[in-house]
Design an enzyme around this catalytic site. Structure first.
Site, PDB file in Angstrom:
ATOM      1  N   GLY A  89      -7.893 -16.185   1.914  1.00 20.13           N
ATOM      2  CA  GLY A  89      -6.835 -15.619   2.771  1.00 20.13           C
ATOM      3  C   GLY A  89      -6.096 -14.167   2.446  1.00 20.13           C
TER       4      GLY A  89
ATOM      5  N   ILE B 121       0.870  -1.228   0.124  1.00 17.04           N
ATOM      6  CA  ILE B 121      -0.109   0.009  -0.062  1.00 17.04           C
ATOM      7  C   ILE B 121       0.897   1.333   0.037  1.00 17.04           C
ATOM      8  CG2 ILE B 121      -1.737   1.387   1.362  1.00 17.04           C
ATOM      9  CD1 ILE B 121      -2.785  -1.023  -0.281  1.00 17.04           C
TER      10      ILE B 121
ATOM     11  N   THR C 288      -5.387  -0.801   8.040  1.00 15.27           N
ATOM     12  CA  THR C 288      -6.728  -1.175   8.506  1.00 15.27           C
ATOM     13  C   THR C 288      -6.683  -1.322  10.131  1.00 15.27           C
ATOM     14  OG1 THR C 288      -7.000  -2.359   6.235  1.00 15.27           O
ATOM     15  CG2 THR C 288      -8.407  -2.854   8.251  1.00 15.27           C
TER      16      THR C 288
ATOM     17  N   ASN D 245     -14.823  -5.824   4.129  1.00 20.56           N
ATOM     18  CA  ASN D 245     -14.113  -7.168   3.912  1.00 20.56           C
ATOM     19  C   ASN D 245     -15.040  -8.144   4.798  1.00 20.56           C
ATOM     20  OD1 ASN D 245     -12.150  -6.356   2.271  1.00 20.56           O
ATOM     21  ND2 ASN D 245     -10.775  -5.750   3.885  1.00 20.56           N
TER      22      ASN D 245
ATOM     23  N   LYS E 221      -4.544 -15.618  -3.816  1.00 18.40           N
ATOM     24  CA  LYS E 221      -5.428 -15.283  -5.017  1.00 18.40           C
ATOM     25  C   LYS E 221      -4.612 -15.215  -6.397  1.00 18.40           C
ATOM     26  CE  LYS E 221      -6.710 -10.573  -5.385  1.00 18.40           C
ATOM     27  NZ  LYS E 221      -7.671  -9.606  -4.969  1.00 18.40           N
TER      28      LYS E 221
ATOM     29  N   ARG F 222       0.632 -14.251   1.865  1.00 20.89           N
ATOM     30  CA  ARG F 222       0.182 -14.163   3.453  1.00 20.89           C
ATOM     31  C   ARG F 222      -1.083 -14.565   3.660  1.00 20.89           C
ATOM     32  NH1 ARG F 222       1.314  -7.647   4.106  1.00 20.89           N
ATOM     33  NH2 ARG F 222       0.581  -7.890   2.003  1.00 20.89           N
TER      34      ARG F 222
ATOM     35  N   LYS G 103     -14.613   0.095   6.496  1.00 24.20           N
ATOM     36  CA  LYS G 103     -13.520  -0.583   5.835  1.00 24.20           C
ATOM     37  C   LYS G 103     -13.692  -1.833   6.363  1.00 24.20           C
ATOM     38  CE  LYS G 103      -9.565  -2.395   4.249  1.00 24.20           C
ATOM     39  NZ  LYS G 103      -9.675  -2.557   2.980  1.00 24.20           N
TER      40      LYS G 103
ATOM     41  N   CYS H 285      -6.248  -9.193   4.731  1.00 24.84           N
ATOM     42  CA  CYS H 285      -7.497  -8.354   4.485  1.00 24.84           C
ATOM     43  C   CYS H 285      -8.659  -9.284   5.070  1.00 24.84           C
ATOM     44  CB  CYS H 285      -7.576  -7.568   3.335  1.00 24.84           C
ATOM     45  SG  CYS H 285      -6.751  -6.146   3.139  1.00 24.84           S
TER      46      CYS H 285
ATOM     47  N   THR I 191      -1.186  -4.404  10.010  1.00 23.86           N
ATOM     48  CA  THR I 191      -1.898  -4.616  11.011  1.00 23.86           C
ATOM     49  C   THR I 191      -2.308  -6.051  10.888  1.00 23.86           C
ATOM     50  OG1 THR I 191      -3.821  -3.665   9.772  1.00 23.86           O
ATOM     51  CG2 THR I 191      -2.679  -2.406  11.537  1.00 23.86           C
TER      52      THR I 191
HETATM   53  N1  LIG Z   1      -2.122  -4.983   0.527  1.00 21.62           N
HETATM   54  C1  LIG Z   1      -3.424  -4.745   0.189  1.00 21.62           C
HETATM   55  O1  LIG Z   1      -4.028  -5.033  -0.632  1.00 21.62           O
HETATM   56  C2  LIG Z   1      -4.196  -3.936   1.168  1.00 21.62           C
HETATM   57  C3  LIG Z   1      -5.588  -3.474   0.776  1.00 21.62           C
HETATM   58  C4  LIG Z   1      -6.252  -2.676   1.975  1.00 21.62           C
HETATM   59  C5  LIG Z   1      -5.721  -2.377   2.939  1.00 21.62           C
HETATM   60  N2  LIG Z   1      -4.286  -2.840   3.431  1.00 21.62           N
HETATM   61  C6  LIG Z   1      -3.821  -2.453   4.949  1.00 21.62           C
HETATM   62  O2  LIG Z   1      -2.872  -1.473   4.551  1.00 21.62           O
HETATM   63  C7  LIG Z   1      -1.761  -1.881   5.696  1.00 21.62           C
HETATM   64  C8  LIG Z   1      -0.376  -2.094   4.973  1.00 21.62           C
HETATM   65  O3  LIG Z   1      -0.647  -3.233   4.116  1.00 21.62           O
HETATM   66  P1  LIG Z   1       0.634  -3.799   3.097  1.00 21.62           P
HETATM   67  O4  LIG Z   1      -0.083  -4.827   2.450  1.00 21.62           O
HETATM   68  O5  LIG Z   1       1.131  -2.478   2.354  1.00 21.62           O
HETATM   69  O6  LIG Z   1       1.667  -4.274   3.958  1.00 21.62           O
HETATM   70  P2  LIG Z   1       3.165  -4.889   3.884  1.00 21.62           P
HETATM   71  O7  LIG Z   1       3.528  -5.758   4.766  1.00 21.62           O
HETATM   72  O8  LIG Z   1       3.349  -5.021   2.194  1.00 21.62           O
HETATM   73  O9  LIG Z   1       4.086  -3.544   3.918  1.00 21.62           O
HETATM   74  C9  LIG Z   1       4.346  -2.892   5.419  1.00 21.62           C
HETATM   75  C10 LIG Z   1       5.499  -2.122   5.263  1.00 21.62           C
HETATM   76  O10 LIG Z   1       5.702  -1.318   6.466  1.00 21.62           O
HETATM   77  C11 LIG Z   1       7.062  -1.598   7.004  1.00 21.62           C
HETATM   78  N3  LIG Z   1       7.155  -1.116   8.414  1.00 21.62           N
HETATM   79  C12 LIG Z   1       6.563  -1.963   9.698  1.00 21.62           C
HETATM   80  N4  LIG Z   1       6.623  -1.287  10.566  1.00 21.62           N
HETATM   81  C13 LIG Z   1       7.244  -0.008  10.259  1.00 21.62           C
HETATM   82  C14 LIG Z   1       7.525   1.115  11.167  1.00 21.62           C
HETATM   83  N5  LIG Z   1       7.310   1.105  12.257  1.00 21.62           N
HETATM   84  N6  LIG Z   1       7.933   2.274  10.500  1.00 21.62           N
HETATM   85  C15 LIG Z   1       8.352   2.066   9.140  1.00 21.62           C
HETATM   86  N7  LIG Z   1       7.928   1.212   8.308  1.00 21.62           N
HETATM   87  C16 LIG Z   1       7.300   0.118   8.860  1.00 21.62           C
HETATM   88  C17 LIG Z   1       7.550  -2.857   6.799  1.00 21.62           C
HETATM   89  O11 LIG Z   1       8.788  -3.011   6.876  1.00 21.62           O
HETATM   90  C18 LIG Z   1       6.724  -3.305   5.415  1.00 21.62           C
HETATM   91  O12 LIG Z   1       7.692  -2.985   4.332  1.00 21.62           O
HETATM   92  C19 LIG Z   1      -2.361  -2.997   6.464  1.00 21.62           C
HETATM   93  O13 LIG Z   1      -3.067  -2.558   7.672  1.00 21.62           O
HETATM   94  C20 LIG Z   1      -3.302  -3.769   5.388  1.00 21.62           C
HETATM   95  O14 LIG Z   1      -4.273  -4.484   6.186  1.00 21.62           O
HETATM   96  C21 LIG Z   1      -3.761  -3.741   2.717  1.00 21.62           C
END
Ligand SMILES: NC(=O)c1ccc[n+]([C@@H]2O[C@H](COP(=O)([O-])OP(=O)(O)OC[C@H]3O[C@@H](n4cnc5c(N)ncnc54)[C@H](O)[C@@H]3O)[C@@H](O)[C@H]2O)c1
Length: 423
Positions: free
Chosen positions: A254, A12, A118, A207, A314, A321, A203, A257, A83
């Site tokens: 899976g 994201i 989230t 889901n 998917k 994950r 949000k 989310c 999260t």
């Molecule tokens: N991936 C999706 O499709 C999606 C969709 C909707 C919502 N979300 C939500 O968005 C959020 C992020 O998801 P994501 O898929 O991007 O996660 P991700 O694991 O791909 O990336 C998160 C990044 O944050 C970094 N990180 C962790 N702690 C940190 C900190 N204290 N300071 C700086 N960087 C830090 C990690 O090293 C990692 O690179 C989550 O809450 C997820 O539920 C994701």
């Protein structure tokens, strides 16, 4: 032009940083993972997402996006850290807390702080705001605090970041407006202002709706096996009703989310959420349901060879994950009954602790082709590609994604298991 500090450069945060950088903002992306930071500063990315390598290369080269392990002063801070849930399914908001604490020394009056991660309902009001207030900043006047959840589809993130409707929940109406204006500069979809807790819940309910609906389809699969009905056909016909939209069944739910967010609600209102809990249980039961079918199919074979196709949660992504496919695989490995050949064209060797095979290596000599993910590569498998190579041309398609000649191969789809016969 505004400066934005994006904390967390994953699926994201990185596309978000890239979209704002492409629109001309100065972006500093912050991640605790030094490898992510150093590769980004070379214009390279560590995740698979359509179109992202090109945009990142461009904005790094023109100096609009750079990465760092420490935050910097900025006008806007966007937090997009993970999260996940703990073992006991309670929310782990430690990363959000850490990221918030990390930016506090750099906050100045008038800054906008947006959490895109989230989060469980009331996290903005009960956790994030107090952390900032503790440091002497007033979230009513000094800092504009908002939750803006993401609803992008992996594979279409760059498009949906711009085109989707965004929900922006402020801890005050003023904060909602300030944060919404940040998005209005790049988003062509609607940007809707609301309260933080409403944004958090909306949000989670998006889901949860999908998780419950998939659970309904998965329950139908089990009912259909007992009653000798084709669940895929049932869904197709029921969905001809103009107001019915039953989702598709599969080997489980899976990703971080759908398989996670419903628990955030259950945790906060356990007695009021029996339907949501039950849906989670049904979806969690699907990997072992799939393994039972494999066991039954191969019960008379000694050391059956199973070609396991697909590990991601998917199709057409590289994200494993919370993947039900991994769970199926681990159960098959654990039973020690099978020779497993594992193939996923989207997963790299460094993502997993076991060896991956090519299509040819996996399929040759297999008794069962078990399809767990609907990658395009699997949808387009031709009957000729498998029948003469497999020891017994039997396919168990848990995604209803193949289109094989059933006069040449025995094909079982997850919604039509009543006819399943021992090989
Ligand atoms: N991936 C999706 O499709 C999606 C969709 C909707 C919502 N979300 C939500 O968005 C959020 C992020 O998801 P994501 O898929 O991007 O996660 P991700 O694991 O791909 O990336 C998160 C990044 O944050 C970094 N990180 C962790 N702690 C940190 C900190 N204290 N300071 C700086 N960087 C830090 C990690 O090293 C990692 O690179 C989550 O809450 C997820 O539920 C994701």
């Amino acid at each position: 032009m505004k400066k934005i500090c994006v904390i967390g450069l994953g699926y994201i945060g990185l596309p978000t940083a890239a979209v704002f950088a492409k629109a001309g903002y100065d972006i500093v992306g912050v991640d605790v993972n030094e490898r992510v930071v150093s590769s980004l500063n070379k214009g390279e990315i560590h995740i698979e997402e359509v179109g992202l390598p090109e945009v990142v290369k461009e904005v790094v080269e023109n100096g609009k996006l750079r990465a760092s392990v420490t935050p910097e002063e900025a006008d806007v801070f966007i937090i997009a850290v993970p999260t996940p849930i703990h073992e006991d399914t309670t929310a782990n908001i430690d990363y959000v807390v850490d990221a918030t604490k990390a930016i506090i020394p750099y906050l100045q009056k008038g800054n906008v702080v947006i959490v895109e991660s989230t989060i469980p309902p009331r996290t903005m009001d009960d956790v994030v705001a107090p952390l900032i207030e503790e440091k002497g900043l007033d979230t009513g006047y000094d800092i504009y605090l908002a939750h803006c959840p993401e609803r992008v589809l992996p594979g279409r993130i760059l498009i949906e970041l711009v085109e989707n409707t965004r929900i922006v929940g402020g801890t005050t109406p003023e904060a909602a407006k300030k944060a919404a204006d940040v998005y209005r500069a790049v988003v062509t979809g609607d940007v809707v202002e609301t309260e933080a807790v409403t944004a958090e819940m909306s949000k989670l309910m998006e889901n949860t709706f999908r998780d419950v609906n998939i659970a309904l389809a998965n329950e139908l699969v089990k009912i259909s096996q007992r009653l000798d009905v084709n669940a895929h056909k049932v869904i197709e016909l029921a969905n001809k009703h103009p107001r019915v939209n039953i989702h598709q069944p599969g080997p489980g739910v899976g990703g971080h989310c759908l398989a996670v967010d419903p628990y955030f609600i259950v945790e906060k209102a356990v007695e009021e959420s029996p339907l949501i809990s039950t849906a989670r249980k049904i979806n969690n039961s699907m990997p072992s349901f799939v393994v039972q079918q494999v066991q039954h199919l191969t019960s008379e074979l000694e050391k059956p060879v199973v070609a396991v196709f697909g590990l991601t949660y998917k199709g057409n992504i590289d994200d494993i994950r919370e993947s039900p496919a991994i769970e199926v695989l681990e159960m098959l490995q654990h039973s020690n009954r099978y020779e497993l050949r594992i193939h996923d064209p989207h997963v790299r060797a460094d993502q997993v602790s076991f060896s991956l095979q090519s299509f040819e290596e996996a399929i040759t000599g297999a008794n069962v082709l078990l399809i767990l993910t609907d990658h395009n590569e699997f949808k387009s498998i031709q009957t000729e590609d498998i029948v003469n190579k497999m020891k017994t041309p039997v396919v168990l398609d848990t995604r209803n994604c193949t289109n094989l000649d059933e006069s040449k191969a025995t094909v079982y789809k997850i919604g039509n298991l009543s006819t399943i016969k021992v090989i």
